[in-house]
Design a protein around this motif. Structure first.
Motif, PDB file in Angstrom:
ATOM      1  N   PHE A  54     -21.910 -12.004 -22.508  1.00 31.12           N
ATOM      2  CA  PHE A  54     -21.904 -10.794 -23.318  1.00 31.12           C
ATOM      3  C   PHE A  54     -21.357  -9.644 -22.475  1.00 31.12           C
ATOM      4  O   PHE A  54     -21.873  -9.362 -21.387  1.00 31.12           O
ATOM      5  N   LEU A  55     -20.336  -8.983 -22.977  1.00 30.91           N
ATOM      6  CA  LEU A  55     -19.640  -7.940 -22.241  1.00 30.91           C
ATOM      7  C   LEU A  55     -19.839  -6.591 -22.919  1.00 30.91           C
ATOM      8  O   LEU A  55     -19.358  -6.373 -24.032  1.00 30.91           O
ATOM      9  N   VAL A  56     -20.552  -5.683 -22.256  1.00 32.46           N
ATOM     10  CA  VAL A  56     -20.739  -4.339 -22.807  1.00 32.46           C
ATOM     11  C   VAL A  56     -19.403  -3.607 -22.823  1.00 32.46           C
ATOM     12  O   VAL A  56     -19.105  -2.855 -23.760  1.00 32.46           O
ATOM     13  N   ASN A  57     -18.599  -3.818 -21.790  1.00 29.36           N
ATOM     14  CA  ASN A  57     -17.252  -3.246 -21.745  1.00 29.36           C
ATOM     15  C   ASN A  57     -16.256  -4.383 -21.555  1.00 29.36           C
ATOM     16  O   ASN A  57     -15.995  -4.810 -20.425  1.00 29.36           O
ATOM     17  N   PRO A  58     -15.681  -4.898 -22.658  1.00 28.35           N
ATOM     18  CA  PRO A  58     -14.830  -6.087 -22.547  1.00 28.35           C
ATOM     19  C   PRO A  58     -13.381  -5.793 -22.176  1.00 28.35           C
ATOM     20  O   PRO A  58     -12.595  -6.727 -22.005  1.00 28.35           O
ATOM     21  N   PHE A  71     -10.866  -8.090 -19.961  1.00 26.64           N
ATOM     22  CA  PHE A  71     -11.249  -9.498 -19.838  1.00 26.64           C
ATOM     23  C   PHE A  71     -10.069 -10.389 -20.223  1.00 26.64           C
ATOM     24  O   PHE A  71      -9.459 -10.213 -21.281  1.00 26.64           O
ATOM     25  N   SER A  72      -9.754 -11.342 -19.366  1.00 26.94           N
ATOM     26  CA  SER A  72      -8.595 -12.203 -19.619  1.00 26.94           C
ATOM     27  C   SER A  72      -8.945 -13.682 -19.448  1.00 26.94           C
ATOM     28  O   SER A  72      -8.064 -14.498 -19.190  1.00 26.94           O
ATOM     29  N   GLY A  73     -10.209 -14.012 -19.597  1.00 31.14           N
ATOM     30  CA  GLY A  73     -10.644 -15.381 -19.331  1.00 31.14           C
ATOM     31  C   GLY A  73     -10.957 -16.198 -20.569  1.00 31.14           C
ATOM     32  O   GLY A  73     -11.695 -17.188 -20.465  1.00 31.14           O
ATOM     33  N   GLN A  74     -10.405 -15.845 -21.729  1.00 31.16           N
ATOM     34  CA  GLN A  74     -10.787 -16.555 -22.949  1.00 31.16           C
ATOM     35  C   GLN A  74     -10.398 -18.028 -22.904  1.00 31.16           C
ATOM     36  O   GLN A  74     -11.144 -18.893 -23.360  1.00 31.16           O
ATOM     37  N   GLU A  75      -9.241 -18.316 -22.344  1.00 27.89           N
ATOM     38  CA  GLU A  75      -8.816 -19.717 -22.267  1.00 27.89           C
ATOM     39  C   GLU A  75      -9.772 -20.522 -21.385  1.00 27.89           C
ATOM     40  O   GLU A  75     -10.181 -21.626 -21.748  1.00 27.89           O
ATOM     41  N   GLU A  76     -10.148 -19.950 -20.245  1.00 21.78           N
ATOM     42  CA  GLU A  76     -11.103 -20.625 -19.361  1.00 21.78           C
ATOM     43  C   GLU A  76     -12.455 -20.776 -20.041  1.00 21.78           C
ATOM     44  O   GLU A  76     -13.110 -21.825 -19.924  1.00 21.78           O
ATOM     45  N   VAL A  91     -24.808 -17.676  -5.183  1.00 23.42           N
ATOM     46  CA  VAL A  91     -26.266 -17.850  -5.231  1.00 23.42           C
ATOM     47  C   VAL A  91     -26.817 -18.135  -6.625  1.00 23.42           C
ATOM     48  O   VAL A  91     -28.002 -18.428  -6.773  1.00 23.42           O
ATOM     49  N   GLY A  92     -25.967 -18.064  -7.638  1.00 20.34           N
ATOM     50  CA  GLY A  92     -26.459 -18.291  -8.995  1.00 20.34           C
ATOM     51  C   GLY A  92     -25.623 -19.324  -9.732  1.00 20.34           C
ATOM     52  O   GLY A  92     -24.424 -19.457  -9.493  1.00 20.34           O
ATOM     53  N   LYS A  93     -26.252 -20.073 -10.626  1.00 24.50           N
ATOM     54  CA  LYS A  93     -25.518 -21.030 -11.451  1.00 24.50           C
ATOM     55  C   LYS A  93     -26.384 -21.453 -12.632  1.00 24.50           C
ATOM     56  O   LYS A  93     -27.594 -21.191 -12.671  1.00 24.50           O
ATOM     57  N   ASP A  94     -25.744 -22.077 -13.611  1.00 26.34           N
ATOM     58  CA  ASP A  94     -26.424 -22.667 -14.773  1.00 26.34           C
ATOM     59  C   ASP A  94     -27.217 -21.644 -15.579  1.00 26.34           C
ATOM     60  O   ASP A  94     -28.330 -21.932 -16.049  1.00 26.34           O
ATOM     61  N   PHE A  95     -26.659 -20.457 -15.759  1.00 22.32           N
ATOM     62  CA  PHE A  95     -27.303 -19.469 -16.627  1.00 22.32           C
ATOM     63  C   PHE A  95     -26.953 -19.761 -18.085  1.00 22.32           C
ATOM     64  O   PHE A  95     -25.838 -20.194 -18.406  1.00 22.32           O
ATOM     65  N   ASP A  96     -27.916 -19.516 -18.960  1.00 19.30           N
ATOM     66  CA  ASP A  96     -27.658 -19.643 -20.393  1.00 19.30           C
ATOM     67  C   ASP A  96     -26.894 -18.433 -20.922  1.00 19.30           C
ATOM     68  O   ASP A  96     -26.125 -18.548 -21.874  1.00 19.30           O
ATOM     69  N   LEU A  97     -27.137 -17.285 -20.290  1.00 20.89           N
ATOM     70  CA  LEU A  97     -26.484 -16.050 -20.737  1.00 20.89           C
ATOM     71  C   LEU A  97     -26.259 -15.142 -19.536  1.00 20.89           C
ATOM     72  O   LEU A  97     -27.159 -14.962 -18.705  1.00 20.89           O
ATOM     73  N   VAL A  98     -25.069 -14.579 -19.455  1.00 21.48           N
ATOM     74  CA  VAL A  98     -24.799 -13.470 -18.548  1.00 21.48           C
ATOM     75  C   VAL A  98     -24.458 -12.262 -19.403  1.00 21.48           C
ATOM     76  O   VAL A  98     -23.593 -12.335 -20.279  1.00 21.48           O
ATOM     77  N   MET A  99     -25.155 -11.153 -19.177  1.00 20.60           N
ATOM     78  CA  MET A  99     -24.817  -9.887 -19.823  1.00 20.60           C
ATOM     79  C   MET A  99     -24.302  -8.939 -18.752  1.00 20.60           C
ATOM     80  O   MET A  99     -25.029  -8.588 -17.815  1.00 20.60           O
ATOM     81  N   ASP A 100     -23.041  -8.553 -18.871  1.00 21.96           N
ATOM     82  CA  ASP A 100     -22.424  -7.659 -17.899  1.00 21.96           C
ATOM     83  C   ASP A 100     -22.363  -6.256 -18.481  1.00 21.96           C
ATOM     84  O   ASP A 100     -21.697  -6.026 -19.491  1.00 21.96           O
ATOM     85  N   ASN A 109     -11.915  -8.515 -12.885  1.00 22.75           N
ATOM     86  CA  ASN A 109     -12.454  -9.840 -12.542  1.00 22.75           C
ATOM     87  C   ASN A 109     -13.772 -10.158 -13.235  1.00 22.75           C
ATOM     88  O   ASN A 109     -14.657 -10.793 -12.655  1.00 22.75           O
ATOM     89  N   ILE A 110     -13.913  -9.738 -14.488  1.00 29.26           N
ATOM     90  CA  ILE A 110     -15.110 -10.119 -15.252  1.00 29.26           C
ATOM     91  C   ILE A 110     -15.167 -11.632 -15.432  1.00 29.26           C
ATOM     92  O   ILE A 110     -16.244 -12.205 -15.621  1.00 29.26           O
ATOM     93  N   GLU A 111     -14.009 -12.270 -15.338  1.00 28.83           N
ATOM     94  CA  GLU A 111     -13.923 -13.714 -15.568  1.00 28.83           C
ATOM     95  C   GLU A 111     -14.782 -14.513 -14.587  1.00 28.83           C
ATOM     96  O   GLU A 111     -15.146 -15.648 -14.859  1.00 28.83           O
ATOM     97  N   ARG A 112     -15.121 -13.912 -13.447  1.00 31.54           N
ATOM     98  CA  ARG A 112     -15.885 -14.650 -12.433  1.00 31.54           C
ATOM     99  C   ARG A 112     -17.231 -15.128 -12.963  1.00 31.54           C
ATOM    100  O   ARG A 112     -17.775 -16.133 -12.474  1.00 31.54           O
ATOM    101  N   PHE A 113     -17.792 -14.439 -13.956  1.00 30.57           N
ATOM    102  CA  PHE A 113     -19.098 -14.825 -14.482  1.00 30.57           C
ATOM    103  C   PHE A 113     -19.052 -16.173 -15.196  1.00 30.57           C
ATOM    104  O   PHE A 113     -20.079 -16.843 -15.317  1.00 30.57           O
ATOM    105  N   LEU A 114     -17.882 -16.575 -15.673  1.00 33.43           N
ATOM    106  CA  LEU A 114     -17.779 -17.846 -16.385  1.00 33.43           C
ATOM    107  C   LEU A 114     -18.209 -19.009 -15.500  1.00 33.43           C
ATOM    108  O   LEU A 114     -18.723 -20.015 -15.988  1.00 33.43           O
ATOM    109  N   ARG A 115     -18.042 -18.860 -14.195  1.00 34.88           N
ATOM    110  CA  ARG A 115     -18.329 -19.965 -13.285  1.00 34.88           C
ATOM    111  C   ARG A 115     -19.817 -20.181 -13.042  1.00 34.88           C
ATOM    112  O   ARG A 115     -20.193 -21.177 -12.418  1.00 34.88           O
TER     113      ARG A 115
END
Length: 338
Positions: free
Chosen positions: A260-264, A267-272, A230-239, A245-251
């Motif tokens: 921005f990750l309060v608890n990183p 997280f394993s999505g740096q390459e993506e 239901v969401g897309k094209d955000f300038d910023l996500v703060m989790d 699966n924090i990586e899902r926010f990249l999409r």
């Protein structure tokens, strides 16, 4: 003879039942410190982690505690005494603070007590427009939102990454706050709105009415819809939640946006993220009296407010921790001093 006070202490790590309300030595303010008579203290996740011995961490990272210790960082109260070289505060001033964080994160900052000694640089005057219960709920959560979204406010090395965290301009930007019903989340929604962002809040459905009142333009009930659907094209996500699966926010972040990750941890999505052109950043919240004074002006005039989930007498800290373990918290859990 040593003066005594009541405090909630740990003599061993474990569940909520290890919290003991008992007599403890009353601290004396050192040079540059203020002794605060505590009226209220709030719970934060590090309190729960320390009570349990930080068992989620690798054994070599866990605290080597000297028992007994007193939990808690966030307080609101009245100046009872001050040490030498204190110039900004006087006996009788109403103040609030996040105490010695992260310096004392592994040994307890002493807030669950009748008195706590606080470095002057970490204190601010309590906003006149709110009571001690609300003020005690603000420091760690509000400073986290502030240091992520407004101003870092320090040059300490970043334990999570080799570069300093840098907030981004929010005016007119689409910002998603995950975990928006919790302590950090509900304040992040308000701070982002104040900075001119168009805010989408993610939480369970019970929080929707509140979060729209606090400034969210869109609400996503994660129990019914996935953020990606239901969401897309955000300038910023703060989790503010963390976990798998924090990586899902990249999409759902546009190229050139930020996560921005309060608890990183995990997280394993740096390459993506690099492929998508998304900046991923985190930081460790730190005590800062100057920033609390700025936040205080917004609390004072109602621009932002602290939502209280529940209150407990200090003597019932174990019950408060039990409430925290149940989840689905709306805002903050607060301990009332006697």
């Amino acid at each position: 003879m040593t003066e005594l006070m009541k405090a909630v202490r740990l003599h061993e790590f474990g569940g909520p039942d290890v919290l003991v309300y008992e007599d403890a030595p009353r601290p004396a303010p050192a040079s540059g410190e203020v002794l605060v008579r505590v009226h209220a203290a709030s719970l934060n996740p590090p309190d729960l982690y320390l009570r349990h011995g930080y068992r989620a961490l690798p054994p070599e990272w866990r605290p080597n505690a000297t028992f007994p210790l007193i939990l808690g960082t966030d307080v609101s109260g009245v100046v009872a005494a001050k040490g030498e070289l204190v110039t900004q505060f006087s006996v009788g001033d109403e103040v609030y603070a996040m105490v010695r964080f992260p310096e004392d994160v592994m040994k307890g900052s002493g807030a669950y007590a009748e008195y706590v000694s606080v470095p002057e640089s970490e204190l601010a005057k309590k906003p006149l427009g709110i009571d001690h219960l609300q003020a005690s709920g603000a420091p760690m959560s509000a400073l986290t939102a502030w240091q992520f979204l407004v101003e870092l406010g320090h040059d300490a090395p970043n334990p999570f990454q080799p570069f300093p965290h840098a907030p981004i301009p929010l005016e007119g930007k689409r910002v998603l706050i995950n975990g928006a019903g919790g302590g950090v989340g509900h304040l992040a929604v308000q701070v982002a709105k104040w900075k001119g962002a168009i805010v989408t809040a993610v939480a369970s459905g019970k929080h929707e009415t509140l979060l729209r009142e606090l400034g969210a333009s869109q609400f996503i009930d994660y129990t019914k819809s996935s953020i990606e659907a239901v969401g897309k094209d955000f300038d910023l996500v703060m989790d503010s939640v963390g976990g798998p699966n924090i990586e899902r926010f990249l999409r759902v972040i546009k190229p050139g946006g930020a996560l921005f990750l309060v608890n990183p941890l995990g997280f394993s999505g740096q390459e993506e993220a690099t492929k998508r052109g998304v900046i991923v950043s985190s930081t460790q919240v730190r005590s800062n009296g100057t920033q609390l004074a700025e936040i205080g002006s917004l609390l004072d005039d109602g621009t932002i407010r602290v939502v209280i989930d529940s209150t407990f007498p200090m003597a019932e800290a174990a019950a408060a921790h039990q409430r925290a373990s149940q989840g689905s918290i709306q805002g903050k859990i607060v301990l009332r001093a006697a």
